[in-house]
Design a protein around this motif. Structure first.
Motif, short mmCIF file in Angstrom:
data_model
loop_
_atom_site.label_atom_id
_atom_site.label_comp_id
_atom_site.label_asym_id
_atom_site.label_seq_id
_atom_site.Cartn_x
_atom_site.Cartn_y
_atom_site.Cartn_z
N THR A 156 0.84 -1.21 0.00
CA THR A 156 0.00 0.00 0.00
C THR A 156 0.86 1.25 0.00
O THR A 156 0.61 2.21 -0.74
N THR A 157 1.91 1.26 0.85
CA THR A 157 2.82 2.42 0.90
C THR A 157 3.51 2.64 -0.44
O THR A 157 3.60 3.78 -0.93
N GLY B 75 2.46 1.63 -3.37
CA GLY B 75 1.46 2.05 -4.35
C GLY B 75 1.09 3.52 -4.22
O GLY B 75 1.01 4.25 -5.22
N VAL B 76 0.89 3.98 -2.98
CA VAL B 76 0.54 5.39 -2.76
C VAL B 76 1.69 6.31 -3.18
O VAL B 76 1.48 7.32 -3.85
N THR B 77 2.92 5.93 -2.78
CA THR B 77 4.08 6.74 -3.14
C THR B 77 4.26 6.82 -4.66
O THR B 77 4.48 7.89 -5.23
N GLY C 145 1.95 6.35 -6.87
CA GLY C 145 0.84 7.11 -7.44
C GLY C 145 1.05 8.60 -7.33
O GLY C 145 0.79 9.37 -8.28
N ILE C 146 1.55 9.06 -6.16
CA ILE C 146 1.82 10.49 -5.98
C ILE C 146 2.90 10.96 -6.94
O ILE C 146 2.79 12.02 -7.57
#
Length: 542
Positions: A336-337, A339-341, A343-344
């Motif tokens: 999740t971390t 993926g979020v990083t 994505g940003i």
């Protein structure tokens, strides 16, 4: 034949006339220090042409203090575009406004260079009336409207408190209390009955039906026999069930285990291979699960006396289940971390590309070697004898000139000094050399250009295109300029690069002075460096 010749000449003249040109003019050629030179660039193009005038802080040694809007004059089916710049210089002397590139339909078209003169302002302190220094002027503060900002902050705080208070008062949904079952068999039986009342497979939701059906069986086995059924694959579960049956002395027949395995395998095919069983097959699988649960329940002895070894095995299985859950949770957090990083970063880079363009992102994030040279600290220094004053992005290093001189030339040269940054195989290259002769020699600059091009050929340059013109420094010293493109072949890497070069040659004090700059033909930063370097060239006059 004459008619064909006339037609060919006419077409050539038309094509020559159709080439876009940029006319150059300046309102005055002599001005006082700090006064404005109004530079005007004009170009005549058709209505479909795209024209881009440069926006820079300096044109040569003159500073751009004003870039005026483009004036457009329509002439039939053509446009005359007029761009004006306000230039100035705060040091007296003679300067040259260099050739300025105007991009027309993706190709640069250069203006003419113009010489201007900046004169000192003569001040007669005997006639000029002197005035005292003015008093310090008071600046009105903008804090007179501070109360507006305070009101805005108070309104936002009140709005936030109101939203919080409203959400706090909103009644939360009352979740139904979970049903407590007396035994695993009671729980499994009840859940099977609830599953049938949903009518999932009758509605076409076969995948959801099989997921719930097998989850009921797995959960029952995990609670009743204490093996990690929910976290195991079908083959792992069946193997663990067989081992548990032996250790706990369960009276399970091979037929019961095989029936359970068939349903689990069928569920895997439904969930992952999108297999759709027939109605009678679904009914049969439901019966197999129900019978397997009942059979497993009946196979458990009424009195189970766990010895120390069995108790230890059960504890180990529970710990294994707990560790597997923790590992899965950790993996989910990491994914999740990431993926979020990612994505940003993707959103940020995409936004930069959309608003600034790919070249901006490539130059600022990935880096560009010549861009770093443009933005670095430049060095203004003098090299060689006769001396050449020049501004460069890096200090030029001395090169052993004795290895470069041919034998037939070495006897004529009294002294030769060579300085360079990089090499002809690099993306950017500067070389400077000066030579004085033992005897009085009248240098032929045209032949010197030819000789220098042969030196470049020996270093790996091919397909050299040459154009020549006269060149004057800011102080009016004349020389020869050669420029064009060439293809540099790197035999070690087996690659070739198209380069743009500019070569300056001067003859004075019984010597020869040469400056050569080369960069990739498509490098815009290389062009900026070359222009700044060449505009700074000045020769030491004895």
């Amino acid at each position: 034949m004459k008619l064909k010749l006339y037609i060919a000449l006419f077409l050539l003249s038309v094509s020559a006339w159709a080439q876009p040109k940029v006319s150059t003019s300046v309102n005055v050629t002599k001005n006082k220090i700090g006064a404005e030179f109004r530079l005007t660039l004009k170009t005549d193009v058709d209505t479909f042409s795209k024209v881009k005038f440069p926006e820079r802080k300096n044109f040569g040694a003159l500073e751009v203090i004003q870039s005026y809007k483009i004036d457009t004059v329509k002439k039939g089916n053509r446009y005359e575009l007029i761009k004006k710049y306000g230039l100035t210089q705060f040091d007296s002397g003679k300067y040259t406004i260099p050739r300025i590139p105007v991009v027309i339909n993706g190709k640069p078209v250069f203006s003419d260079s113009i010489k201007v003169e900046v004169n000192d302002v003569k001040v007669d302190t005997l006639k000029q009336k002197m005035y005292d220094i003015k008093a310090i002027a008071e600046v009105k503060s903008d804090w007179g409207t501070w109360w507006i900002y305070v009101l805005i902050l108070l309104a936002l705080a009140a709005l936030g408190y109101g939203i919080y208070h409203r959400l706090k008062k909103t009644p939360k949904e009352v979740k139904p209390e979970p049903v407590v079952y007396k035994s695993p068999i009671e729980k499994a039986t009840s859940l099977l009955q609830q599953l049938e009342t949903k009518g999932l497979w009758q509605k076409g939701e076969i995948k959801s039906y099989y997921s719930e059906l097998t989850d009921i069986a797995r959960n029952y086995i995990e609670e009743e026999i204490h093996i990690p059924a929910m976290e195991s694959t079908t083959s792992e579960l069946i193997e663990a069930l067989r081992i548990a049956a032996k250790q706990k002395k369960l009276k399970l027949s091979n037929e019961t285990v095989e029936n359970l395995e068939k349903v689990l395998q069928q569920a895997d095919l439904v969930k992952f291979a999108k297999v759709k069983p027939l109605d009678y097959e679904i009914e049969e699988d439901k019966k197999r699960i129900s019978n397997s649960i009942v059979t497993i329940h009946k196979s458990i002895p009424e009195v189970v006396e766990e010895d120390d070894e069995l108790a230890l095995w059960n504890e180990q299985q529970k710990e294994l289940v707990r560790l597997q859950k923790l590992k899965k949770q950790k993996q989910n957090r990491i994914l999740t971390t990431i993926g979020v990083t990612f994505g940003i970063l993707l959103i940020a880079v995409s936004s930069l590309i959309y608003f600034k363009g790919w070249d901006y992102v490539k130059d600022h994030l990935l880096g560009h070697p010549t861009k770093e040279l443009v933005e670095g600290d430049w060095v203004y220094s003098q090299y060689g004898n006769p001396g050449i004053k020049i501004e460069t992005p890096k200090v030029l290093k001395r090169v052993d000139a004795s290895k470069l001189l041919p034998k037939e030339v070495a006897g004529m040269v009294k002294e030769m000094q060579v300085f360079a940054y990089g090499s002809i195989l690099d993306d950017f290259y500067i070389t400077l050399n000066t030579a004085t002769y033992k005897e009085e020699v009248k240098a032929d600059l045209d032949k010197a250009v030819e000789g220098y091009l042969k030196v470049m050929e020996s270093q790996g340059a091919t397909n050299i295109i040459v154009k020549t013109e006269e060149f004057d420094t800011q102080k009016g010293i004349s020389g020869k300029k050669a420029y064009g493109t060439m293809v540099v072949v790197n035999k070690i890497k087996g690659s070739s690069t198209k380069m743009y070069y500019e070569l300056l040659l001067f003859a004075q004090n019984n010597g020869l002075q040469q400056i050569m700059i080369a960069h990739r033909d498509d490098d815009k930063y290389g062009k900026e460096i070359a222009e700044r370097v060449l505009n700074s060239v000045e020769l030491k006059v004895e």
